[in-house]
Design a protein around this motif. Structure first.
Motif, PDB file in Angstrom:
ATOM      1  N   UNK A 207       0.905  -1.132  -0.059  1.00  0.00           N
ATOM      2  CA  UNK A 207      -0.039  -0.005  -0.017  1.00  0.00           C
ATOM      3  C   UNK A 207       0.916   1.285  -0.084  1.00  0.00           C
ATOM      4  N   UNK A 208       0.518   2.032   0.867  1.00  0.00           N
ATOM      5  CA  UNK A 208       1.499   3.521   1.005  1.00  0.00           C
ATOM      6  C   UNK A 208       2.632   3.338   2.189  1.00  0.00           C
ATOM      7  N   UNK A 209       2.833   2.172   2.609  1.00  0.00           N
ATOM      8  CA  UNK A 209       3.846   1.904   3.586  1.00  0.00           C
ATOM      9  C   UNK A 209       5.103   2.160   3.183  1.00  0.00           C
ATOM     10  N   UNK A 210       5.981   2.995   3.964  1.00  0.00           N
ATOM     11  CA  UNK A 210       7.115   3.458   3.357  1.00  0.00           C
ATOM     12  C   UNK A 210       8.206   2.489   3.887  1.00  0.00           C
ATOM     13  N   UNK A 211       9.033   2.145   3.025  1.00  0.00           N
ATOM     14  CA  UNK A 211      10.113   1.031   3.181  1.00  0.00           C
ATOM     15  C   UNK A 211      11.513   1.615   3.532  1.00  0.00           C
ATOM     16  N   UNK A 212      12.317   0.663   4.182  1.00  0.00           N
ATOM     17  CA  UNK A 212      13.723   0.928   4.571  1.00  0.00           C
ATOM     18  C   UNK A 212      14.547   0.824   3.353  1.00  0.00           C
ATOM     19  N   UNK A 213      15.104   1.388   2.713  1.00  0.00           N
ATOM     20  CA  UNK A 213      16.061   1.140   1.587  1.00  0.00           C
ATOM     21  C   UNK A 213      17.367   1.028   2.040  1.00  0.00           C
ATOM     22  N   UNK A 214      17.633  -0.376   2.299  1.00  0.00           N
ATOM     23  CA  UNK A 214      19.114  -0.921   2.431  1.00  0.00           C
ATOM     24  C   UNK A 214      20.050  -0.777   1.271  1.00  0.00           C
ATOM     25  N   UNK A 215      19.635  -0.202  -0.023  1.00  0.00           N
ATOM     26  CA  UNK A 215      20.593  -0.240  -0.880  1.00  0.00           C
ATOM     27  C   UNK A 215      21.153   1.205  -1.104  1.00  0.00           C
ATOM     28  N   UNK A 216      20.726   2.360  -0.049  1.00  0.00           N
ATOM     29  CA  UNK A 216      21.119   3.396   0.091  1.00  0.00           C
ATOM     30  C   UNK A 216      21.790   3.641   1.394  1.00  0.00           C
ATOM     31  N   UNK A 217      22.686   4.527   1.255  1.00  0.00           N
ATOM     32  CA  UNK A 217      23.436   5.157   2.678  1.00  0.00           C
ATOM     33  C   UNK A 217      24.021   3.545   3.278  1.00  0.00           C
ATOM     34  N   UNK A 218      24.666   3.701   4.427  1.00  0.00           N
ATOM     35  CA  UNK A 218      25.284   2.665   4.953  1.00  0.00           C
ATOM     36  C   UNK A 218      24.581   1.908   5.519  1.00  0.00           C
TER      37      UNK A 218
END
Length: 235
Positions: A207-218
């Motif tokens: 849905x509209x849930x935001x996910x934590x992007x482990x491909x960005x930052x450390x």
């Protein structure tokens, strides 16, 4: 072989015709696996699930492949279809399975495709080191695979969905995610594939849930975000 895309029930009948032919041949494991995965995806549709379940020869062939086939991957795929048939039919006929009563010591479950195993294992170990009780299928499997997965979801206080394109195209992962969604389990999505945008059934669940992007930052900053999200979700 090629399959013409048509009505789902027509595809089911054609797939089982081909499956019967290949299952009588030796060493056709790859072809049988592809056919079973196609049937597995179609088994999420109620009309297809009902068709398979009510067709004695179709159902018997799946049972046969799940019990006596020498290839473990084919066995698990056939068992997956049989399990999903039960889920699809029960959802659409308002039959509720009796769920195991949750114990106080619930765990955080990881739902992931095995291509992401190394990164998921790292996250899992860090959570364990931080005092969280976690569950992965690599070290907590006993008995029937599907029964273990269902039990793990039922006993979870939180499910971490590890999102990649291969996760979305895996019928096994879809079964896990939809079962967790059906049980209204809290979940935290984490993205493990750069620039991938979830769609289809996975997009609906997120849905509209935001996910934590482990491909960005450390890794550490993303891990800290995950811990905060876990705490906010299960408190």
């Amino acid at each position: 072989f090629q399959i013409r895309i048509g009505k789902p029930d027509d595809n089911i009948n054609l797939l089982f015709q081909i499956l019967r032919q290949f299952s009588s041949l030796k060493e056709q494991y790859e072809e049988i696996q592809i056919i079973l995965e196609s049937i597995w995806f179609l088994s999420f549709e109620y009309s297809c699930a009902k068709n398979i379940h009510s067709h004695d020869k179709y159902f018997a062939l799946l049972v046969q492949l799940s019990e006596i086939n020498s290839n473990e991957i084919i066995q698990q795929a056939a068992k997956g279809i049989l399990w999903q048939l039960k889920q699809t039919i029960s959802i659409n006929t308002n039959i509720t399975n009796k769920l195991i009563i949750s114990k106080p010591s619930k765990h955080i479950m990881f739902s992931y495709n095995h291509d992401s195993k190394d990164l998921v294992n790292q996250i899992c170990q860090d959570l364990r080191n931080s005092g969280y009780r976690t569950w992965m299928d690599t070290d907590d499997m006993h008995g029937s695979t599907l029964d273990c997965m269902a039990h793990a979801i039922e006993q979870a206080c939180l499910v971490i969905l590890c999102i990649t394109e291969k996760y979305k195209t895996s019928p096994n992962c879809q079964s896990e995610a939809e079962y967790a969604y059906r049980l209204k389990k809290p979940f935290v999505p984490i993205l493990l594939q750069s620039k991938y945008k979830p769609d289809g059934w996975l997009g609906i669940i997120l849905g509209t849930r935001l996910y934590i992007d482990f491909t960005k930052n450390d890794f550490d900053s993303n891990y800290n975000k995950l811990v905060k999200e876990i705490e906010a979700t299960i408190k």
